[in-house]
Design a protein around this motif. Structure first.
Motif, PDB file in Angstrom:
ATOM      1  N   LEU A 180       0.848  -1.189   0.000  1.00  0.00           N
ATOM      2  CA  LEU A 180       0.000   0.000   0.000  1.00  0.00           C
ATOM      3  C   LEU A 180       0.885   1.241   0.000  1.00  0.00           C
ATOM      4  O   LEU A 180       1.767   1.399   0.842  1.00  0.00           O
ATOM      5  CB  LEU A 180      -0.925   0.001   1.214  1.00  0.00           C
ATOM      6  CG  LEU A 180      -2.106  -0.965   1.150  1.00  0.00           C
ATOM      7  CD1 LEU A 180      -2.895  -0.940   2.457  1.00  0.00           C
ATOM      8  CD2 LEU A 180      -3.028  -0.640  -0.026  1.00  0.00           C
ATOM      9  N   ASN A 232       1.048   5.676  -0.910  1.00  0.00           N
ATOM     10  CA  ASN A 232       0.289   6.924  -1.018  1.00  0.00           C
ATOM     11  C   ASN A 232      -0.321   7.029  -2.416  1.00  0.00           C
ATOM     12  O   ASN A 232       0.395   7.028  -3.423  1.00  0.00           O
ATOM     13  CB  ASN A 232       1.219   8.108  -0.750  1.00  0.00           C
ATOM     14  CG  ASN A 232       0.476   9.433  -0.625  1.00  0.00           C
ATOM     15  OD1 ASN A 232      -0.538   9.662  -1.274  1.00  0.00           O
ATOM     16  ND2 ASN A 232       0.987  10.313   0.210  1.00  0.00           N
ATOM     17  N   GLN A 235      -4.741   5.316   0.000  1.00  0.00           N
ATOM     18  CA  GLN A 235      -3.646   4.430  -0.374  1.00  0.00           C
ATOM     19  C   GLN A 235      -4.099   3.456  -1.456  1.00  0.00           C
ATOM     20  O   GLN A 235      -5.274   3.092  -1.528  1.00  0.00           O
ATOM     21  CB  GLN A 235      -3.159   3.638   0.841  1.00  0.00           C
ATOM     22  CG  GLN A 235      -2.559   4.487   1.955  1.00  0.00           C
ATOM     23  CD  GLN A 235      -2.159   3.635   3.154  1.00  0.00           C
ATOM     24  OE1 GLN A 235      -2.998   3.025   3.791  1.00  0.00           O
ATOM     25  NE2 GLN A 235      -0.864   3.596   3.436  1.00  0.00           N
ATOM     26  N   SER A 255       7.526   5.588  -3.706  1.00  0.00           N
ATOM     27  CA  SER A 255       7.517   6.342  -2.455  1.00  0.00           C
ATOM     28  C   SER A 255       8.956   6.547  -2.018  1.00  0.00           C
ATOM     29  O   SER A 255       9.863   5.813  -2.447  1.00  0.00           O
ATOM     30  CB  SER A 255       6.727   5.604  -1.360  1.00  0.00           C
ATOM     31  OG  SER A 255       7.325   4.353  -1.067  1.00  0.00           O
TER      32      SER A 255
END
Length: 304
Positions: A71, A73, A197, A279
Motif C-alpha cells: 500500500l 500513497n 492508499q 515512495s
C-alpha cells in the motif's frame, strides 16, 4: 521372496516420488520470474526509493507484480474512484452530468467539527478558483479532476458524492488494494491515520475491469476511458512510448511520490495495463527517469 523385495522397493520409490511431487511442482512454478519481471527488477534494484509495478496484457494475469501488494500513497490516482462513483450515481439517477455545483473552497473535515480550505498554490488547475461562487457542471468538474488533476474539483465532487458512498462503490466492485480515506488536504483526518492508499495490483485490477467494460457498465467504462485519454500530465508512462501512442491514464504526485496508472494501446489495437507507484524518492526527477525506462521496457515486451 525376490518379487516381494522388488515390490517393496517400487512402493518406497513411489512413496518418495509422491512426497517430492508437490515440492517439485512448487519449484517449477517458481523457477524464475517472467523475463519482463527480471528486466524490471534489475532496473529498480539499488535505485533510491521504493518502486511497485503491475504489468499485464488486457484480460490476462500480470506478467509483472513487483511489490504490487504494497500500500502506497495514492496521491491523485485516488481521483479515479471519485470518477467511478460519479458514473455509478449517473446510472442510478441520483446525479446527472449536467447538474451544477457552485464552486467554493471551504470543506468540512471527515473527523470532528473542523473545516479547511485547499491551498491554491498546491493545486494544478487555477481557473476553477477564479469561478468561485459560480455554478459549474458536474461533467466539467470530472474532466478537470482527471485531465488537469484539479484538487478543488475533486473535493467538490467528494463533498457531493460522500466519502462513505465512494468507499461502498470500491467495496461493491471488489477492488482490493484500494483504500479511499478522505478529501484532499483534510489534515485532521490524516493525523488520525485516515489516508488514501493504493497498491499496484489494486489499480491494475481496476484498470483491467475498466478496460473490460466492467466498471459500472460498458458504456460508462468507455466514457471514463475517453476522459483519461485527455490526460495533460504525461511525464511518467508516455515518454517510454512511441509518439502518438494512445494512453488512458491518471498520474499522481506528492513529495517523494510519482505514480501513474495506464491502459496503453499497441499498434495492432491490443492493450496492456501498466501501473507504476513509488515512495520515498529523494530525487523525484531521477525517479521519473526510472519510470520512463520501465514504461519503455513494458512497451517493447508487449509489442512482441
Amino acid at each position: 521372496m525376490k518379487m516381494l523385495k522388488i515390490s517393496t522397493v517400487l512402493a518406497k520409490t513411489f512413496l518418495v516420488g509422491a512426497l517430492l511431487m508437490p515440492h517439485l511442482a512448487s519449484a517449477a512454478s517458481s523457477a524464475g520470474p517472467n523475463p519482463l519481471a527480471q528486466i524490471m527488477a534489475k532496473t529498480v534494484i539499488n535505485q533510491p526509493g521504493h518502486f511497485a509495478v503491475y504489468a499485464a496484457r488486457s484480460g490476462q494475469p500480470p506478467d509483472v507484480c513487483l511489490n504490487c501488494d504494497d500500500l502506497i500513497n495514492a496521491a491523485s490516482t485516488m481521483k479515479l474512484f471519485v470518477l467511478d462513483t460519479a458514473y455509478e450515481a449517473f446510472t442510478k439517477g441520483t446525479l446527472h452530468p449536467e447538474d451544477t455545483i457552485v464552486v467554493h473552497n471551504h470543506f468540512h473535515s471527515l473527523v470532528g467539527k473542523g473545516s479547511f480550505a485547499l491551498e491554491q498554490k498546491e493545486d494544478s488547475y487555477d481557473p476553477l478558483y477564479a469561478q468561485a461562487g459560480k455554478p459549474v457542471p458536474v461533467s466539467e468538474l470530472l474532466r478537470v479532476m482527471i485531465q488537469y488533476s484539479s484538487n478543488l474539483a475533486t473535493n467538490l465532487m467528494i463533498e457531493k458524492l460522500g466519502v462513505f458512498p465512494i468507499r461502498s462503490v470500491v467495496k461493491a466492485q471488489g477492488l482490493n488494494g484500494i483504500v479511499f480515506g478522505r478529501m484532499i488536504e483534510d489534515f485532521d483526518a490524516n493525523d488520525q491515520g485516515i489516508r488514501n492508499q493504493v497498491s499496484a495490483r489494486g489499480l491494475g485490477d481496476f484498470l483491467q475491469k475498466l478496460d473490460g467494460g466492467k466498471i459500472v457498465g460498458k458504456a460508462q467504462s468507455q466514457s471514463m476511458i475517453r476522459i483519461m485519454l485527455g490526460q495533460k500530465f504525461n511525464d511518467i508512462i508516455p515518454p517510454g512510448l512511441p509518439a502518438g501512442t494512445p494512453v488512458a491514464h491518471k498520474t499522481g504526485w506528492v513529495d517523494g511520490v510519482r505514480n501513474d496508472a495506464a491502459i496503453v494501446t499497441l499498434p495492432d489495437g491490443k492493450r496492456y495495463i501498466l501501473v507504476v507507484l513509488t515512495s520515498g524518492l529523494p530525487d523525484e526527477q531521477a525517479g521519473i527517469r526510472v519510470l520512463n525506462t520501465l514504461s519503455h521496457q513494458a512497451y517493447e515486451y508487449f509489442l512482441k
